[in-house]
Write a protein that holds these residues in place. Structure first.
Motif, mmCIF file in Angstrom:
data_model
loop_
_atom_site.group_PDB
_atom_site.id
_atom_site.type_symbol
_atom_site.label_atom_id
_atom_site.label_comp_id
_atom_site.label_asym_id
_atom_site.label_seq_id
_atom_site.Cartn_x
_atom_site.Cartn_y
_atom_site.Cartn_z
ATOM 1 N N TYR A 81 0.943 3.567 -1.320
ATOM 2 C CA TYR A 81 0.240 3.023 -0.162
ATOM 3 C C TYR A 81 0.608 1.564 0.021
ATOM 4 O O TYR A 81 1.003 0.878 -0.936
ATOM 5 C CB TYR A 81 -1.285 3.137 -0.328
ATOM 6 C CG TYR A 81 -1.797 4.544 -0.465
ATOM 7 C CD1 TYR A 81 -1.898 5.378 0.641
ATOM 8 C CD2 TYR A 81 -2.190 5.035 -1.710
ATOM 9 C CE1 TYR A 81 -2.374 6.674 0.512
ATOM 10 C CE2 TYR A 81 -2.665 6.327 -1.843
ATOM 11 C CZ TYR A 81 -2.762 7.143 -0.731
ATOM 12 O OH TYR A 81 -3.227 8.421 -0.862
ATOM 13 N N SER A 82 0.448 1.094 1.255
ATOM 14 C CA SER A 82 0.581 -0.334 1.513
ATOM 15 C C SER A 82 -0.714 -1.017 1.088
ATOM 16 O O SER A 82 -1.742 -0.352 0.921
ATOM 17 C CB SER A 82 0.845 -0.587 2.994
ATOM 18 O OG SER A 82 -0.294 -0.226 3.761
ATOM 19 N N GLU A 85 -3.534 -0.086 3.361
ATOM 20 C CA GLU A 85 -3.999 1.296 3.212
ATOM 21 C C GLU A 85 -4.754 1.502 1.905
ATOM 22 O O GLU A 85 -5.647 2.345 1.814
ATOM 23 C CB GLU A 85 -2.806 2.250 3.258
ATOM 24 C CG GLU A 85 -2.084 2.283 4.600
ATOM 25 C CD GLU A 85 -0.786 3.064 4.538
ATOM 26 O OE1 GLU A 85 -0.339 3.555 5.591
ATOM 27 O OE2 GLU A 85 -0.204 3.193 3.427
ATOM 28 N N LEU A 86 -4.404 0.732 0.888
ATOM 29 C CA LEU A 86 -5.019 0.916 -0.429
ATOM 30 C C LEU A 86 -6.429 0.351 -0.482
ATOM 31 O O LEU A 86 -7.305 0.938 -1.138
ATOM 32 C CB LEU A 86 -4.135 0.234 -1.489
ATOM 33 C CG LEU A 86 -4.572 0.373 -2.946
ATOM 34 C CD1 LEU A 86 -4.647 1.837 -3.354
ATOM 35 C CD2 LEU A 86 -3.619 -0.393 -3.856
ATOM 36 N N ARG A 89 -9.544 2.557 0.009
ATOM 37 C CA ARG A 89 -9.684 3.641 -0.963
ATOM 38 C C ARG A 89 -10.351 3.184 -2.262
ATOM 39 O O ARG A 89 -10.605 3.999 -3.145
ATOM 40 C CB ARG A 89 -8.301 4.237 -1.277
ATOM 41 C CG ARG A 89 -7.658 4.931 -0.093
ATOM 42 C CD ARG A 89 -6.268 5.452 -0.407
ATOM 43 N NE ARG A 89 -5.765 6.274 0.693
ATOM 44 C CZ ARG A 89 -6.001 7.577 0.812
ATOM 45 N NH1 ARG A 89 -6.698 8.211 -0.118
ATOM 46 N NH2 ARG A 89 -5.535 8.250 1.851
ATOM 47 N N ALA A 107 -7.401 9.325 -4.093
ATOM 48 C CA ALA A 107 -6.033 9.710 -3.751
ATOM 49 C C ALA A 107 -5.965 11.229 -3.661
ATOM 50 O O ALA A 107 -6.780 11.933 -4.267
ATOM 51 C CB ALA A 107 -5.046 9.187 -4.791
#
Length: 291
Positions: A81-82, A85-86, A89, A107
């Motif tokens: 992930y970038s 994006e991470l 999460r 994930a």
């Protein structure tokens, strides 16, 4: 089957289809795994009297540390992930009065969740947030990985809400459609187009008291005498009354501005009548008779 039962059946069928679709999508969506590491704050020097104060003040910052740009940039290359994006999460839970933080990451794959959680825990330890009085350490060498199943009560509730909303929408749409008059300007214009009349033509209501005056104005604008033509025998009386309300000289046999009197629902006769008008006749209006 009555109209009421048909509309009810359609609403129920639509609600069931949408509700089942939402339920299936919610229950059959791809699995998610959660990798979790526990970080414990411990004193660097057992004789330090500032340990408790530092931990109580600095531990809330662990939540921000887990999503800080420096930590995300160090973990992102091996996560798939970038950094942007991470971040969403990751979640952090602080255990009150213990110096313990549970750091979790979601994930789609178990191995991926474990790898990201381990890298995240190490990056947070390396940040040395509590220095020089205390430090963070990972309690376990390997993260704990859990399968996060679909929330069945939540998915079921969403499916029920979607089903009810769909059923209500179908019922409301059906009632609105039933309340609309079947014979209106739009249907008249479709009949005119079918007869080859593509220029603007006034569509008036026979029940409107202002219709004769509007027709008289159209006749003066056209510079031709008005000629009222019923498109069906049962409309002859209505056409005669309308012609009587118009100015004189309505029976010119040459060029004329034609006013067609049509049924409020059936337009087959209108199409047929317009197809046989004389070459010198100009259709200026269609008066819709209310049955």
């Amino acid at each position: 089957m009555t109209k009421f039962s048909r509309s009810t059946a359609v609403a129920v069928a639509g609600a069931l289809i949408v509700g089942l679709a939402v339920l299936l999508v919610g229950l059959l969506r791809g699995g998610t795994y959660q990798g979790r590491v526990c970080l414990l704050a411990e004193p660097v020097d057992q004789t330090s009297g500032q340990y408790g104060e530092v931990v109580s003040l600095a531990m809330p910052a662990v939540v921000e540390l887990a999503r800080s740009p420096s930590v995300l940039r160090s973990v992102a290359p091996g996560s798939g992930y970038s950094p942007d994006e991470l971040g969403p999460r990751i979640s952090v839970e602080l255990v009150p009065a213990s110096g313990l933080a549970r750091v979790s990451v979601r994930a789609p794959l178990a191995e991926q969740a474990s790898t990201i959680a381990e890298a995240l825990g190490k990056a947070m330890v390396d940040a040395n947030l509590l220095a020089p009085v205390a430090r963070l350490r990972m309690l376990d060498p390997r993260p704990e990985v859990l399968a996060v199943d679909a929330d069945v009560p939540l998915v079921t509730g969403l499916a029920l809400v979607a089903a009810v909303a769909t059923g209500v929408a179908i019922v409301v749409a059906g009632r609105l459609r039933a309340a609309q008059p079947r014979g209106g300007p739009a249907s008249v214009r479709r009949a005119l187009a079918a007869a080859g009349v593509h220029r603007p033509v006034a569509v008036l209501r026979g029940s409107d008291p202002a219709t004769p005056d509007q027709l008289a104005m159209l006749g003066r604008a056209a510079g031709l005498p008005l000629r009222v033509v019923p498109v069906a025998p049962e409309l002859a009386e209505t056409a005669a009354k309308l012609a009587a309300a118009l100015p004189e000289d309505q029976t010119d046999e040459g060029s004329a501005a034609v006013v067609a009197v049509a049924d409020s629902q059936r337009h087959t006769e209108l199409t047929a009548t317009l197809g046989v008008l004389p070459a010198g006749a100009v259709l200026v209006a269609v008066v819709v008779a209310c049955n």
